[in-house]
Enzyme design. Structure first.
Site, PDB file in Angstrom:
ATOM      1  N   HIS A  96       2.118  14.295   0.588  1.00  0.00           N
ATOM      2  CA  HIS A  96       1.301  15.449   0.193  1.00  0.00           C
ATOM      3  C   HIS A  96       2.173  16.687   0.094  1.00  0.00           C
ATOM      4  O   HIS A  96       3.054  16.908   0.935  1.00  0.00           O
ATOM      5  CB  HIS A  96       0.191  15.707   1.220  1.00  0.00           C
ATOM      6  N   HIS A 142       0.835  -1.212   0.000  1.00  0.00           N
ATOM      7  CA  HIS A 142       0.000   0.000   0.000  1.00  0.00           C
ATOM      8  C   HIS A 142       0.867   1.259   0.000  1.00  0.00           C
ATOM      9  O   HIS A 142       1.157   1.824   1.044  1.00  0.00           O
ATOM     10  CB  HIS A 142      -0.888  -0.044   1.250  1.00  0.00           C
ATOM     11  N   ASP A 163       0.694   2.537   3.736  1.00  0.00           N
ATOM     12  CA  ASP A 163      -0.197   3.632   3.320  1.00  0.00           C
ATOM     13  C   ASP A 163       0.597   4.942   3.215  1.00  0.00           C
ATOM     14  O   ASP A 163       0.103   6.019   3.561  1.00  0.00           O
ATOM     15  CB  ASP A 163      -1.397   3.794   4.260  1.00  0.00           C
ATOM     16  N   HIS A 170     -10.714  -0.445   0.859  1.00  0.00           N
ATOM     17  CA  HIS A 170     -10.646   0.681   1.809  1.00  0.00           C
ATOM     18  C   HIS A 170     -12.008   0.707   2.491  1.00  0.00           C
ATOM     19  O   HIS A 170     -12.988   1.172   1.916  1.00  0.00           O
ATOM     20  CB  HIS A 170     -10.355   1.968   1.026  1.00  0.00           C
ATOM     21  N   HIS A 174       1.407   5.078  -1.986  1.00  0.00           N
ATOM     22  CA  HIS A 174       0.932   6.087  -2.941  1.00  0.00           C
ATOM     23  C   HIS A 174       2.151   6.785  -3.524  1.00  0.00           C
ATOM     24  O   HIS A 174       2.862   7.499  -2.809  1.00  0.00           O
ATOM     25  CB  HIS A 174       0.008   7.091  -2.246  1.00  0.00           C
ATOM     26  N   LEU A 175       2.400   6.560  -4.810  1.00  0.00           N
ATOM     27  CA  LEU A 175       3.573   7.157  -5.452  1.00  0.00           C
ATOM     28  C   LEU A 175       3.233   8.448  -6.204  1.00  0.00           C
ATOM     29  O   LEU A 175       4.138   9.154  -6.648  1.00  0.00           O
ATOM     30  CB  LEU A 175       4.245   6.153  -6.396  1.00  0.00           C
TER      31      LEU A 175
HETATM   32 ZN   LIG Z   1      -7.181   3.919   2.112  1.00  0.00          ZN
END
Ligand SMILES: [Zn+2]
Length: 426
Positions: A304, A53, A300, A174, A55-56
């Site tokens: 940002h 999990h 996760d 999710h 996020h790239l």
């Molecule tokens: Zn999520």
């Protein structure tokens, strides 16, 4: 290459010879003329970590992270493979986008970047994406997720489970009933009431998990539950597993360490979805991870940009960095209290996530003939986390200034060092 004096799984020190991307020999006092020697006395050797999990952010938000910067952060955290979540812009809901992400990962060459495919077109929860085309693409997608959004429609979720069953895939859900979390800012409880922030009730997560384990059992398909955050969710998973449902689950490092007390600061670095919960939830998550009810630790990792995160709490985006400190947090919350030994860490952070993602060359034992995907950790090292020193393009680490144990000294991907002396090699 000869790794001298490392302790596989924290056990007796041995030398490991790496040749042609594989572990060629393991023994005492190996000598190989001409080999590059890596001194590893006192270091724990573990299989390279696998994240389910990550996020790239590429394509679309390269100001927050790219496949390359995220891959570097992953390698520094001891990872050799990461699953890249589908909520990019454009969304990874076609063979074209997943192949683009996969190629960017190959070019960066720091970890194996394994794209996750969206379950529904545009993550809109209306109709299924091209699951078969993504599975058959060069990216060989096996994990499908609308992460960031819940597949809330039960009929659509059932159809998704039926499709992935035929592909030997898994739906990573999710779990968030959206009607129960409208405007939610933090865990719902006494503290949210006192702080005047809209609450995100545990029941919004637990209701979806309960529904989905029933659906997965009915269909006979594999279900994976993302970022489990409540004690009640652990109980539902325990029940489902006892009934033979093919369900697996992950917990994040931040949910193993931090509680909703962090929200008292109103510092948006602690805003995350699902939210940080109570101390009782943290204890239940640790116990669930220790006894195998929760199969895996997944970061996760959610970079940002400053303008999206350093604002007032209500308008800040949810999410926090995780790749570079995940192992340290697991050492602090699970190894040091005696809840997991090093073999347990390998199981939860490498073996199980590789199996869930159907990655054949990761999560393998440290043994002769196996791919040389491994990390070397100095468990005695302790240092405060300095966000300015992170490889991620973003700075939203919830561990800033916190002293954590363990330092990844080296990471090897198929025998090539991606990290040496604690620094990325490229
Ligand atoms: Zn999520």
């Amino acid at each position: 290459m000869l790794i001298k004096g490392a302790k596989p799984y924290g056990e007796d020190a041995v030398d490991l010879l790496v040749e042609d991307g594989r572990i060629a020999a393991i023994g005492d006092e190996l000598t190989v003329p001409g080999a590059d020697v890596v001194q590893a006395a006192g270091l724990v050797a573990l299989p390279g970590l696998v994240d389910l999990h990550t996020h790239l952010r590429e394509p679309g938000r390269e100001d927050a992270e790219t496949v390359e910067t995220g891959s570097r952060a992953a390698a520094l955290g001891g990872y050799t493979a990461v699953h890249a979540m589908a909520n990019t812009d454009p969304v990874a809901d076609t063979a074209g986008v997943v192949e683009q992400v996969w190629r960017l990962g190959q070019q960066a060459g720091l970890v194996d970047v394994v794209p996750v495919g969206a379950v529904t077109v545009g993550l809109r929860g209306e109709r299924l994406a091209e699951l078969g085309a993504m599975a058959d693409s060069a990216a060989r997608v096996r994990v499908f997720s609308d992460d960031g959004h819940c597949v809330a429609d039960p009929a659509l979720m059932r159809r998704a489970l039926e499709y992935v069953k035929a592909l030997d895939g898994v739906v990573a859900q999710h779990a968030e009933e959206p009607r129960l979390t409208v405007g939610a800012q933090m865990n719902e409880g006494d503290r949210s009431a006192r702080l005047g922030l809209t609450g995100w009730p545990a029941a919004a997560e637990e209701a979806v998990i309960a529904r989905d384990v029933l659906l997965a059992g009915h269909v006979g398909a594999r279900l994976h539950v993302c970022h489990v955050s409540t004690a009640g969710s652990v109980e539902i998973l325990r029940w489902a597993k006892s009934r033979g449902v093919q369900v697996t689950a992950e917990v994040t490092p931040h949910h193993l360490l931090l509680t909703d007390e962090c929200a008292e600061s109103y510092d948006p670095v602690f805003k995350v979805n699902p939210p940080l919960r109570t101390e009782a939830d943290v204890q239940a998550l640790r116990a669930g991870l220790a006894d195998g009810t929760i199969d895996a630790v997944a970061t996760d990792h959610a970079p940002h940009a400053v303008e999206d995160k350093e604002s007032e709490w209500a308008s800040a985006r949810p999410g926090m960095l995780g790749l570079e400190q995940a192992l340290a947090v697991v050492v602090q919350t699970m190894v040091e209290p005696g809840l997991l030994d090093w073999r347990g860490v390998a199981e939860r952070m490498s073996v199980a996530p590789a199996a869930i993602g159907r990655l054949e060359s990761h999560g393998r034992p440290l043994a002769v003939g196996e791919p040389a995907n491994l990390l070397l950790l100095d468990p005695a090292h302790r240092a405060p986390v300095d966000p300015a020193a992170l490889a991620s393009r973003s700075r939203n680490s919830p561990y800033a200034g916190r002293e954590l144990p363990g330092r990844v000294v080296a990471t090897f991907l198929r025998g090539t060092a991606t990290v040496l002396d604690g620094k990325a090699t490229r």
